[in-house]
Scaffold this motif. Structure first.
Motif, mmCIF file in Angstrom:
data_model
loop_
_atom_site.group_PDB
_atom_site.id
_atom_site.type_symbol
_atom_site.label_atom_id
_atom_site.label_comp_id
_atom_site.label_asym_id
_atom_site.label_seq_id
_atom_site.Cartn_x
_atom_site.Cartn_y
_atom_site.Cartn_z
ATOM 1 N N GLY A 84 -3.550 -38.199 -13.087
ATOM 2 C CA GLY A 84 -3.939 -36.991 -13.812
ATOM 3 C C GLY A 84 -4.797 -36.036 -13.028
ATOM 4 N N VAL A 85 -5.200 -36.407 -11.835
ATOM 5 C CA VAL A 85 -5.999 -35.498 -11.014
ATOM 6 C C VAL A 85 -5.104 -34.330 -10.583
ATOM 7 C CG1 VAL A 85 -7.320 -35.246 -8.870
ATOM 8 C CG2 VAL A 85 -7.489 -37.360 -10.217
ATOM 9 N N PRO A 86 -5.554 -33.099 -10.782
ATOM 10 C CA PRO A 86 -4.703 -31.942 -10.458
ATOM 11 C C PRO A 86 -4.128 -32.008 -9.042
ATOM 12 C CG PRO A 86 -6.657 -31.223 -11.611
ATOM 13 C CD PRO A 86 -6.860 -32.686 -11.335
ATOM 14 N N GLY A 87 -2.810 -31.788 -8.963
ATOM 15 C CA GLY A 87 -2.118 -31.754 -7.684
ATOM 16 C C GLY A 87 -1.611 -33.097 -7.204
ATOM 17 N N HIS A 88 -2.136 -34.209 -7.737
ATOM 18 C CA HIS A 88 -1.732 -35.519 -7.243
ATOM 19 C C HIS A 88 -0.317 -35.885 -7.677
ATOM 20 C CE1 HIS A 88 -5.985 -37.225 -6.217
ATOM 21 N NE2 HIS A 88 -5.803 -35.985 -5.783
ATOM 22 N N CYS A 89 0.031 -35.620 -8.925
ATOM 23 C CA CYS A 89 1.388 -35.916 -9.397
ATOM 24 C C CYS A 89 2.402 -35.095 -8.620
ATOM 25 C CB CYS A 89 1.488 -35.628 -10.890
ATOM 26 S SG CYS A 89 3.158 -35.848 -11.561
ATOM 27 N N ALA A 90 2.101 -33.818 -8.413
ATOM 28 C CA ALA A 90 3.020 -32.960 -7.663
ATOM 29 C C ALA A 90 3.177 -33.437 -6.227
ATOM 30 C CB ALA A 90 2.522 -31.512 -7.694
ATOM 31 N N ALA A 91 2.154 -34.130 -5.709
ATOM 32 C CA ALA A 91 2.211 -34.656 -4.346
ATOM 33 C C ALA A 91 2.974 -35.977 -4.272
ATOM 34 C CB ALA A 91 0.788 -34.830 -3.799
ATOM 35 N N GLY A 92 3.451 -36.479 -5.413
ATOM 36 C CA GLY A 92 4.263 -37.693 -5.409
ATOM 37 C C GLY A 92 3.618 -38.901 -6.037
ATOM 38 N N GLN A 93 2.410 -38.749 -6.593
ATOM 39 C CA GLN A 93 1.724 -39.898 -7.198
ATOM 40 C C GLN A 93 2.181 -40.045 -8.656
ATOM 41 O OE1 GLN A 93 -2.537 -39.743 -6.814
ATOM 42 N NE2 GLN A 93 -2.788 -41.957 -7.138
ATOM 43 N N LYS A 94 3.377 -40.553 -8.795
ATOM 44 C CA LYS A 94 3.993 -40.735 -10.108
ATOM 45 C C LYS A 94 4.948 -41.919 -10.033
ATOM 46 C CE LYS A 94 6.954 -37.418 -11.108
ATOM 47 N NZ LYS A 94 7.577 -36.076 -11.279
ATOM 48 N N LEU A 95 5.106 -42.606 -11.158
ATOM 49 C CA LEU A 95 5.884 -43.849 -11.161
ATOM 50 C C LEU A 95 6.741 -43.946 -12.414
ATOM 51 C CD1 LEU A 95 6.450 -46.731 -9.953
ATOM 52 C CD2 LEU A 95 4.517 -47.523 -11.335
ATOM 53 N N ASN A 96 8.030 -44.232 -12.205
ATOM 54 C CA ASN A 96 8.983 -44.470 -13.294
ATOM 55 C C ASN A 96 9.374 -45.942 -13.230
ATOM 56 O OD1 ASN A 96 11.129 -44.667 -15.071
ATOM 57 N ND2 ASN A 96 12.425 -43.189 -14.016
ATOM 58 N N VAL A 97 8.992 -46.708 -14.239
ATOM 59 C CA VAL A 97 9.273 -48.145 -14.282
ATOM 60 C C VAL A 97 10.408 -48.392 -15.264
ATOM 61 C CG1 VAL A 97 8.384 -50.418 -14.911
ATOM 62 C CG2 VAL A 97 6.944 -48.813 -13.657
#
Length: 206
Positions: free
Chosen positions: A109-122
């Protein structure tokens, strides 16, 4: 007795819980890299190499205060929206237990981190129930042995006690005996015919 039964039930439940726990796998997200934006970790590639099942645990390890873990729906995962999370984790060592099959989505949830690829689909697989064996077909009853039909009253065409052919008289006045049938009646009747022929011959000589 009731107390002992109660203790036995508690112990059985405890053992069952231990067995379920021991069979569950723990997956550290990102492997040795952990939950981060450094090192260009490809979380989609990492998740695709795992086999997640109900009961497994997903562990997010990261420096506390630098990152967090938000569980979100699919739309928020795709758009990296952090305003309406399903659940929020901030301990730095977050363990999420999988309780149902299907997809679960996580982002930082830190701004910019998800857009940088810090996301996970399980993707969690459904538990396959073992198929019950089909019952074996019942063996068919063997066909009954054919029963020979008994001859009807007055029908002597197939009887073994049929009357043998009459004795034939030869050219010299003798009598030939008929062939005996299967029950020996022809032999008796042939002897009787021979005796009659001998008596007739003796009468003619007198």
């Amino acid at each position: 007795m009731k107390g002992m039964r109660g203790m036995a039930v508690v112990m059985a439940l405890a053992l069952a819980g231990m067995a379920a726990t021991s069979s569950a796998a723990v997956y550290q997200v990102g492997g040795s890299s952990g939950w981060t934006i450094l090192g260009n970790v490809n979380y989609a590639d990492w998740a695709g190499k795992q086999t997640f099942k109900v009961g497994d645990v997903i562990e997010f390890k990261y420096p506390q205060g630098i990152h967090n873990v938000l569980e979100v729906n699919k739309a928020d995962y795709n758009s990296c929206t952090n305003s309406t999370p399903i659940a929020t984790h901030t301990s730095g060592d977050d363990k999420v237990t999988i309780k149902s099959p299907g997809h679960r989505f996580f982002i930082c949830g830190v701004p910019g981190h998800c857009a940088a690829g810090q996301k996970l689909n399980v993707r969690v697989l459904k538990t396959q129930k073992p198929r019950s064996a089909a019952p074996a077909p019942a063996p068919s009853a063997s066909a009954p042995a054919p029963v020979a039909a008994s001859p009807r009253a007055g029908d002597t065409s197939g009887s073994s006690a049929s009357t043998p052919p009459a004795a034939a008289t030869t050219s010299d006045g003798g009598v030939t005996a008929p062939a005996p049938n299967s029950n020996g009646a022809g032999v008796v009747r042939a002897g009787y015919a021979v005796a009659l022929a001998v008596a007739a011959s003796m009468a003619m000589l007198q």
